[in-house]
Design an enzyme around this catalytic site. Structure first.
Site, PDB file in Angstrom:
ATOM      1  N   LYS A 101     -15.917   2.333  98.382  1.00  0.00           N
ATOM      2  CA  LYS A 101     -15.924   1.926  96.970  1.00  0.00           C
ATOM      3  C   LYS A 101     -16.634   0.595  96.793  1.00  0.00           C
ATOM      4  O   LYS A 101     -16.325  -0.385  97.462  1.00  0.00           O
ATOM      5  CB  LYS A 101     -14.473   1.815  96.469  1.00  0.00           C
ATOM      6  CG  LYS A 101     -14.334   1.371  95.022  1.00  0.00           C
ATOM      7  CD  LYS A 101     -14.878   2.414  94.032  1.00  0.00           C
ATOM      8  CE  LYS A 101     -14.850   1.894  92.606  1.00  0.00           C
ATOM      9  NZ  LYS A 101     -13.626   2.220  91.900  1.00  0.00           N
TER      10      LYS A 101
ATOM     11  N   HIS B 175     -15.742   6.873  86.692  1.00  0.00           N
ATOM     12  CA  HIS B 175     -15.273   6.701  85.315  1.00  0.00           C
ATOM     13  C   HIS B 175     -16.399   6.369  84.323  1.00  0.00           C
ATOM     14  O   HIS B 175     -16.445   5.303  83.731  1.00  0.00           O
ATOM     15  CB  HIS B 175     -14.156   5.658  85.199  1.00  0.00           C
ATOM     16  CG  HIS B 175     -14.339   4.418  86.022  1.00  0.00           C
ATOM     17  ND1 HIS B 175     -15.454   3.627  85.955  1.00  0.00           N
ATOM     18  CD2 HIS B 175     -13.521   3.837  86.927  1.00  0.00           C
ATOM     19  CE1 HIS B 175     -15.296   2.612  86.778  1.00  0.00           C
ATOM     20  NE2 HIS B 175     -14.154   2.710  87.392  1.00  0.00           N
TER      21      HIS B 175
ATOM     22  N   HIS C 124     -18.141   1.305  90.843  1.00  0.00           N
ATOM     23  CA  HIS C 124     -17.640   0.786  89.567  1.00  0.00           C
ATOM     24  C   HIS C 124     -18.865   0.211  88.863  1.00  0.00           C
ATOM     25  O   HIS C 124     -19.351  -0.857  89.215  1.00  0.00           O
ATOM     26  CB  HIS C 124     -16.565  -0.283  89.777  1.00  0.00           C
ATOM     27  CG  HIS C 124     -16.007  -0.784  88.482  1.00  0.00           C
ATOM     28  ND1 HIS C 124     -14.746  -0.460  88.030  1.00  0.00           N
ATOM     29  CD2 HIS C 124     -16.563  -1.552  87.497  1.00  0.00           C
ATOM     30  CE1 HIS C 124     -14.545  -1.010  86.840  1.00  0.00           C
ATOM     31  NE2 HIS C 124     -15.633  -1.665  86.498  1.00  0.00           N
TER      32      HIS C 124
ATOM     33  N   LEU D 137     -10.726  -0.680  82.226  1.00  0.00           N
ATOM     34  CA  LEU D 137     -12.114  -1.004  82.509  1.00  0.00           C
ATOM     35  C   LEU D 137     -12.763   0.154  83.257  1.00  0.00           C
ATOM     36  O   LEU D 137     -12.148   0.674  84.188  1.00  0.00           O
ATOM     37  CB  LEU D 137     -12.213  -2.285  83.344  1.00  0.00           C
ATOM     38  CG  LEU D 137     -11.925  -3.574  82.565  1.00  0.00           C
ATOM     39  CD1 LEU D 137     -11.829  -4.762  83.504  1.00  0.00           C
ATOM     40  CD2 LEU D 137     -13.000  -3.815  81.502  1.00  0.00           C
TER      41      LEU D 137
ATOM     42  N   ASN E  46      -8.336  -0.890  96.246  1.00  0.00           N
ATOM     43  CA  ASN E  46      -8.212  -2.258  95.694  1.00  0.00           C
ATOM     44  C   ASN E  46      -6.769  -2.761  95.739  1.00  0.00           C
ATOM     45  O   ASN E  46      -6.197  -3.141  94.722  1.00  0.00           O
ATOM     46  CB  ASN E  46      -8.800  -2.344  94.271  1.00  0.00           C
ATOM     47  CG  ASN E  46      -8.078  -1.465  93.256  1.00  0.00           C
ATOM     48  OD1 ASN E  46      -7.489  -0.447  93.606  1.00  0.00           O
ATOM     49  ND2 ASN E  46      -8.126  -1.868  91.998  1.00  0.00           N
TER      50      ASN E  46
ATOM     51  N   ALA F 287      -6.049  -4.546  83.061  1.00  0.00           N
ATOM     52  CA  ALA F 287      -6.754  -3.310  82.707  1.00  0.00           C
ATOM     53  C   ALA F 287      -6.183  -2.156  83.496  1.00  0.00           C
ATOM     54  O   ALA F 287      -5.973  -2.271  84.704  1.00  0.00           O
ATOM     55  CB  ALA F 287      -8.235  -3.467  83.022  1.00  0.00           C
TER      56      ALA F 287
ATOM     57  N   HIS G 176     -10.420  10.141  91.841  1.00  0.00           N
ATOM     58  CA  HIS G 176     -10.372   8.674  91.628  1.00  0.00           C
ATOM     59  C   HIS G 176      -8.961   8.287  91.196  1.00  0.00           C
ATOM     60  O   HIS G 176      -8.563   8.538  90.056  1.00  0.00           O
ATOM     61  CB  HIS G 176     -11.374   8.251  90.555  1.00  0.00           C
ATOM     62  CG  HIS G 176     -11.444   6.772  90.357  1.00  0.00           C
ATOM     63  ND1 HIS G 176     -12.640   6.085  90.315  1.00  0.00           N
ATOM     64  CD2 HIS G 176     -10.484   5.827  90.192  1.00  0.00           C
ATOM     65  CE1 HIS G 176     -12.400   4.795  90.138  1.00  0.00           C
ATOM     66  NE2 HIS G 176     -11.097   4.611  90.047  1.00  0.00           N
TER      67      HIS G 176
ATOM     68  N   HIS H 127       0.363  -0.327  86.059  1.00  0.00           N
ATOM     69  CA  HIS H 127       0.688  -1.767  86.024  1.00  0.00           C
ATOM     70  C   HIS H 127       2.067  -1.900  85.403  1.00  0.00           C
ATOM     71  O   HIS H 127       2.429  -1.111  84.519  1.00  0.00           O
ATOM     72  CB  HIS H 127      -0.300  -2.534  85.134  1.00  0.00           C
ATOM     73  CG  HIS H 127      -1.678  -2.656  85.710  1.00  0.00           C
ATOM     74  ND1 HIS H 127      -2.016  -3.622  86.631  1.00  0.00           N
ATOM     75  CD2 HIS H 127      -2.802  -1.943  85.492  1.00  0.00           C
ATOM     76  CE1 HIS H 127      -3.304  -3.493  86.954  1.00  0.00           C
ATOM     77  NE2 HIS H 127      -3.804  -2.472  86.277  1.00  0.00           N
TER      78      HIS H 127
ATOM     79  N   ASP I 123      -8.601   7.929  87.430  1.00  0.00           N
ATOM     80  CA  ASP I 123      -8.489   6.470  87.402  1.00  0.00           C
ATOM     81  C   ASP I 123      -7.108   6.042  86.889  1.00  0.00           C
ATOM     82  O   ASP I 123      -6.963   4.990  86.280  1.00  0.00           O
ATOM     83  CB  ASP I 123      -9.601   5.832  86.556  1.00  0.00           C
ATOM     84  CG  ASP I 123      -9.784   4.345  86.870  1.00  0.00           C
ATOM     85  OD1 ASP I 123      -9.288   3.875  87.917  1.00  0.00           O
ATOM     86  OD2 ASP I 123     -10.403   3.649  86.043  1.00  0.00           O
TER      87      ASP I 123
ATOM     88  N   HIS J  52      -5.526   5.342  91.646  1.00  0.00           N
ATOM     89  CA  HIS J  52      -4.881   4.117  92.158  1.00  0.00           C
ATOM     90  C   HIS J  52      -3.420   4.417  92.447  1.00  0.00           C
ATOM     91  O   HIS J  52      -2.657   4.751  91.541  1.00  0.00           O
ATOM     92  CB  HIS J  52      -4.983   2.993  91.125  1.00  0.00           C
ATOM     93  CG  HIS J  52      -6.401   2.608  90.847  1.00  0.00           C
ATOM     94  ND1 HIS J  52      -7.070   1.662  91.591  1.00  0.00           N
ATOM     95  CD2 HIS J  52      -7.296   3.076  89.942  1.00  0.00           C
ATOM     96  CE1 HIS J  52      -8.321   1.555  91.147  1.00  0.00           C
ATOM     97  NE2 HIS J  52      -8.487   2.405  90.142  1.00  0.00           N
ATOM     98  N   LEU J  53      -3.030   4.280  93.709  1.00  0.00           N
ATOM     99  CA  LEU J  53      -1.644   4.567  94.102  1.00  0.00           C
ATOM    100  C   LEU J  53      -0.829   3.305  94.340  1.00  0.00           C
ATOM    101  O   LEU J  53       0.399   3.394  94.468  1.00  0.00           O
ATOM    102  CB  LEU J  53      -1.612   5.435  95.363  1.00  0.00           C
ATOM    103  CG  LEU J  53      -1.896   6.926  95.180  1.00  0.00           C
ATOM    104  CD1 LEU J  53      -1.918   7.629  96.540  1.00  0.00           C
ATOM    105  CD2 LEU J  53      -0.864   7.575  94.262  1.00  0.00           C
ATOM    106  N   ARG J  54      -1.517   2.118  94.468  1.00  0.00           N
ATOM    107  CA  ARG J  54      -0.799   0.864  94.779  1.00  0.00           C
ATOM    108  C   ARG J  54      -0.041   0.980  96.092  1.00  0.00           C
ATOM    109  O   ARG J  54      -0.379   1.775  96.946  1.00  0.00           O
ATOM    110  CB  ARG J  54       0.138   0.457  93.622  1.00  0.00           C
ATOM    111  CG  ARG J  54      -0.452   0.547  92.229  1.00  0.00           C
ATOM    112  CD  ARG J  54      -1.671  -0.322  92.019  1.00  0.00           C
ATOM    113  NE  ARG J  54      -2.019  -0.386  90.607  1.00  0.00           N
ATOM    114  CZ  ARG J  54      -3.259  -0.585  90.153  1.00  0.00           C
ATOM    115  NH1 ARG J  54      -4.280  -0.733  90.993  1.00  0.00           N
ATOM    116  NH2 ARG J  54      -3.495  -0.643  88.846  1.00  0.00           N
TER     117      ARG J  54
HETATM  118  O1  DOR Z   1      -8.709  -0.068  84.195  1.00  0.00           O
HETATM  119  C1  DOR Z   1      -8.865  -0.194  85.390  1.00  0.00           C
HETATM  120  N1  DOR Z   1      -7.821  -0.381  86.225  1.00  0.00           N
HETATM  121  N2  DOR Z   1     -10.108  -0.176  85.863  1.00  0.00           N
HETATM  122  C2  DOR Z   1     -10.374  -0.453  87.151  1.00  0.00           C
HETATM  123  O2  DOR Z   1     -11.509  -0.431  87.516  1.00  0.00           O
HETATM  124  C3  DOR Z   1      -9.278  -0.822  88.078  1.00  0.00           C
HETATM  125  C4  DOR Z   1      -7.993  -0.307  87.634  1.00  0.00           C
HETATM  126  C5  DOR Z   1      -6.826  -0.938  88.352  1.00  0.00           C
HETATM  127  O3  DOR Z   1      -6.848  -1.031  89.592  1.00  0.00           O
HETATM  128  O4  DOR Z   1      -5.856  -1.309  87.695  1.00  0.00           O
HETATM  129 ZN    ZN Z   2     -10.333   2.829  89.322  1.00  0.00          ZN
END
Ligand code: DOR
Ligand code: ZN
Length: 344
Positions: free
Chosen positions: A98, A173, A135, A218, A40, A262, A12, A250, A246, A14-16
């Site tokens: 997802k 998560h 989620h 989150l 996402n 988050a 799990h 940011h 996860d 997030h690579l953006r």
């Molecule tokens: O804390 C989080 N950040 N929870 C998520 O479900 C998404 C993630 C994000 O994409 O920043």
């Molecule tokens: Zn996530």
């Protein structure tokens, strides 16, 4: 002390995209052979064509000499068709779908508004063996933020589990005792991922000496008894639990804000931090199965053959990493030490 493990995978992540992708990808690729890449983005990765293009951008951002395979996912919406699921299965590079309840978290606006609307797609996933990654939080504003996972399990996940008994389901998560209990008792192929921040921190970390936006994610951190239940699940050897960071980068300005985003960034030291958790629990001998075996076994993928070494030698995490375009990324443990180091 040294620890040699089969190269782990992150189930799990997030690579953006763009400059942020280029900034964070090396951290993951240095440690993990593969990662399930969250869809996402803005706009989300909704189709196999979107996933193919995103996959190509990830591979293009990979520094030479690092072997890494992105395992792509699609973002489930009210309108995802069974045909798209069939195309995903046939693609060979999309490995899961997802499910974000609409509005539950970062870039979840396009998520599912009512799970019944996604039944045709979920039915196809069950038939074709495509895992659904969830989620697990209700978005009902009446429900207390700290109860949203437990309420989601009761209202949405149990009924979904019973309606699609052969669906491969991953509760992502997990943050509560109820989440652990769900994975352990649910009928059908059910698994759960555990982040390292939920294993290391309880909700006091949000308020230690003042408001700590870099500990906000989150689902939000929970009370200590929940954290202990997560550690117990992770270190128990139960194959239904596996590693999913996860890690969610940011920009510091988006975190240190009147309405902060988050997400906790852990990719820079992920496997090292999991080693801390397992060491504290006296279960270092179970880290490899959690990090390297249970995930591929559930997904029906081969285990990795390469190996990594961790050395018990503290190192200091930088105060920030460069996220590109003048933005800074504040990692977990910024300016503090991590007990294990990657490499011999
Ligand atoms: O804390 C989080 N950040 N929870 C998520 O479900 C998404 C993630 C994000 O994409 O920043
Ligand atoms: Zn996530």
């Amino acid at each position: 002390m040294q620890l040699t493990l089969t190269r782990p995978d992150d189930w799990h992540l997030h690579l953006r995209d763009g400059a942020a992708l280029a900034a964070v990808l090396p951290h993951t690729a240095e440690r993990f052979a593969r990662a399930i890449v969250m869809p996402n983005l803005k706009p989300p990765v909704r189709t196999v064509a979107d996933a193919a293009a995103y996959r190509a951008r990830i591979l293009a951002a990979l520094p030479p000499g690092l072997a890494f395979e992105p395992l792509m996912t699609l973002y489930l919406t009210d309108h995802t068709t069974p045909e798209e699921i069939a195309a995903a299965r046939a693609s060979g590079f999309v490995h899961a779908v997802k499910y974000y309840p609409a509005g539950a978290t970062t870039h979840a606006e396009a998520g599912v508004t009512a799970v019944q609307r996604a039944y045709p797609a979920i039915e196809a996933m069950q038939e074709l063996g495509v895992p659904l990654l969830v989620h697990g939080e209700v978005t009902d504003p009446e429900v207390d933020v700290f109860d949203r996972e437990a309420v989601f399990i009761e209202r949405v996940l149990m009924p979904l589990r019973l309606r699609f008994p052969r669906l491969k389901l991953v509760l992502e998560h997990i943050t509560t005792r109820e989440g652990v209990e769900f994975v352990r008792s649910a009928p059908g192929p059910t698994a759960g991922t555990l982040t390292v921040h939920h294993l290391l921190l309880n909700r006091n970390a949000l308020f230690r000496g003042g408001l700590r936006p870099h500990h906000y994610c989150l689902p939000v951190l929970k009370r200590e008894p929940h954290r202990l239940a997560l550690v117990e699940a992770a270190t128990s050897g139960d194959p239904r639990f596996f590693l999913g960071t996860d890690s969610a980068p940011h920009a510091h300005t988006d975190k240190e804000s009147a309405c902060g985003c988050a997400g906790i960034y852990t990719a820079h030291a992920a496997i090292e931090l999991y080693a801390e958790v397992f060491e504290q629990a006296g279960a270092l001998d179970r880290l490899e199965a959690f990090a390297s075996f249970h995930g591929p076994d559930f997904y029906g993928l081969p285990r990795n053959s390469a190996r990594i070494t961790l050395t018990r030698e503290p190192w200091r995490v930088p105060a920030a990493y460069d996220l590109g375009h003048g933005r800074r990324l504040i990692p977990l443990r910024a300016g503090e030490t991590v007990a294990w180091r990657l490499g011999a």
